[in-house]
Design an enzyme around this catalytic site. Structure first.
Site, PDB file in Angstrom:
ATOM      1  N   ASP A  43     -23.387  25.039  28.958  1.00 50.84           N
ATOM      2  CA  ASP A  43     -23.696  25.360  27.555  1.00 50.84           C
ATOM      3  C   ASP A  43     -25.196  25.206  27.281  1.00 50.84           C
ATOM      4  OD1 ASP A  43     -23.919  22.628  27.540  1.00 50.84           O
ATOM      5  OD2 ASP A  43     -22.297  22.272  26.100  1.00 50.84           O
ATOM      6  N   SER A  44     -25.946  24.784  28.301  1.00 47.47           N
ATOM      7  CA  SER A  44     -27.406  24.805  28.186  1.00 47.47           C
ATOM      8  C   SER A  44     -27.904  26.251  28.075  1.00 47.47           C
ATOM      9  CB  SER A  44     -28.056  24.093  29.382  1.00 47.47           C
ATOM     10  OG  SER A  44     -27.583  24.634  30.594  1.00 47.47           O
ATOM     11  N   ASP A  82     -18.798  25.599  31.748  1.00 44.79           N
ATOM     12  CA  ASP A  82     -18.691  24.580  30.702  1.00 44.79           C
ATOM     13  C   ASP A  82     -17.654  24.976  29.676  1.00 44.79           C
ATOM     14  OD1 ASP A  82     -20.179  22.335  31.093  1.00 44.79           O
ATOM     15  OD2 ASP A  82     -21.901  22.980  29.895  1.00 44.79           O
ATOM     16  N   LYS A 110     -15.941  22.267  33.285  1.00 46.36           N
ATOM     17  CA  LYS A 110     -16.532  20.951  33.007  1.00 46.36           C
ATOM     18  C   LYS A 110     -16.396  20.655  31.528  1.00 46.36           C
ATOM     19  CE  LYS A 110     -21.177  20.406  33.034  1.00 46.36           C
ATOM     20  NZ  LYS A 110     -21.480  20.024  31.628  1.00 46.36           N
ATOM     21  N   GLU A 112     -17.104  17.372  28.474  1.00 47.87           N
ATOM     22  CA  GLU A 112     -17.855  16.134  28.230  1.00 47.87           C
ATOM     23  C   GLU A 112     -16.969  14.988  27.742  1.00 47.87           C
ATOM     24  OE1 GLU A 112     -21.201  16.742  25.636  1.00 47.87           O
ATOM     25  OE2 GLU A 112     -22.073  18.284  26.920  1.00 47.87           O
ATOM     26  N   GLU A 174     -25.302  12.456  33.523  1.00 51.34           N
ATOM     27  CA  GLU A 174     -26.548  12.962  32.930  1.00 51.34           C
ATOM     28  C   GLU A 174     -27.352  11.822  32.334  1.00 51.34           C
ATOM     29  OE1 GLU A 174     -26.130  16.494  30.583  1.00 51.34           O
ATOM     30  OE2 GLU A 174     -28.180  16.398  29.830  1.00 51.34           O
TER      31      GLU A 174
HETATM   32  O1  KIV Z   1     -24.921  22.489  30.178  1.00 53.33           O
HETATM   33  C1  KIV Z   1     -25.364  22.442  31.315  1.00 53.33           C
HETATM   34  O2  KIV Z   1     -25.897  23.399  31.834  1.00 53.33           O
HETATM   35  C2  KIV Z   1     -25.239  21.206  32.050  1.00 53.33           C
HETATM   36  C3  KIV Z   1     -26.338  20.998  33.008  1.00 53.33           C
HETATM   37  C4  KIV Z   1     -27.482  20.364  32.327  1.00 53.33           C
HETATM   38  C5  KIV Z   1     -25.922  20.314  34.202  1.00 53.33           C
HETATM   39  O3  KIV Z   1     -24.385  20.430  31.823  1.00 53.33           O
END
Ligand code: KIV
Length: 273
Positions: A43-44, A82, A110, A112, A174
């Site tokens: 989500d970056s 994500d 992934k 959080e 992180e």
């Molecule tokens: O959102 C993302 O791209 C991440 C990276 C910073 C590993 O979690």
């Protein structure tokens, strides 16, 4: 295609796992050619590509759009997508959204935080889940190092152990102290990927914009291997100048009509226009 089994074997053989964020087709082709193990369609993407103010603005549609492009450019890497903010509020919602990501090319997802019920449900339904502890950008706006006190580090280690028991296949840490990253990597048999979490995790991930110098910022956790911004600005300025001065396009860039056809055209223009 790299699998979770391959990643686990790397940890067991003490070989470092390599990972980068990846948001589009051409970058996927480059990262794939370089042999990077895992592409994080994170989500970056929101702050690095889409111009959003925070990760919280990223939607499922955003992730799916970028994931599909990354999938088209990938032949060997494991693609981890994500689950964006508010896409895994309940186990059922999480499973519906995870299935969507898998359908569009993710190998695993992934999410959080300490979300035991949701993670258990996903794992029970055959989804490969990567946990994410330490700094949690979807809910923590202040980008500060996590787990610095005894109590905070102990909690991180305890949660990591619980998530391993539930069945995550990998864990992202992180922005935590190196010592805590090392302890978790040693105590868990699950592969641990670090970002800003020291040298001793089983692997490293960075935001691709940071290593290429695309996003103009200097982060202690990252290293800039290329200065894309400066190189690109120079190229664009040079192009502009050459167009303005008539240097581009040159003879090399143009196509001509066959001489005979051209003569006919010139005659026709003379007589008819
Ligand atoms: O959102 C993302 O791209 C991440 C990276 C910073 C590993 O979690």
């Amino acid at each position: 295609m790299k699998s979770s089994t391959y990643l686990l074997a790397k940890k067991q053989n003490r070989q470092k796992i390599t990972a980068l964020t990846c948001y589009d087709y051409p970058t996927a082709v480059i990262e794939d050619s370089a042999g990077i193990d895992i592409f994080f369609v994170g989500d970056s993407v929101g702050t690095n590509i889409l111009g959003y103010d925070s990760e919280m603005e990223v939607t499922m549609d955003d992730i799916v759009h970028h994931l599909k492009a990354v999938r088209r450019g990938t032949s060997q890497a494991y693609i981890l997508a994500d689950m964006p903010y508010a896409s895994y509020e309940t186990p059922k919602q999480a499973l519906d959204n995870a299935k969507k990501l898998l359908l569009h090319g993710a190998n695993g997802v992934k999410l959080e935080g300490d979300r035991e019920e949701v993670i258990r449900y996903l794992v029970e339904h055959g989804v490969e889940v990567c946990g994410h502890l330490g700094l949690l950008p979807q809910t923590q706006q202040e980008k500060a190092v996590q787990g610095k006190s005894f109590a905070a580090a102990k909690e991180l280690i305890e949660v990591a152990l619980i998530l391993e028991k539930i069945g995550i296949f990998m864990l992202l840490l992180e922005m935590i102290p190196e010592e805590v990253g090392q302890l978790i990597s040693e105590k868990l048999s699950t592969p641990i990927i670090g970002i800003g979490s020291g040298r001793f995790t089983d692997g490293q991930v960075l935001v691709v914009n940071d290593i290429l110098g695309i996003t103009p910022r200097k982060l202690r956790l990252a290293k800039k291997y290329q200065d894309y911004q400066t190189l690109s600005l120079r190229a664009v300025e040079q192009y502009k100048e050459e167009v303005e001065q008539g240097v581009f396009p040159s003879e090399d860039n143009v196509r001509h009509m066959p001489q005979e056809e051209l003569q006919k055209l010139i005659e026709w223009v003379k007589q008819s226009l």
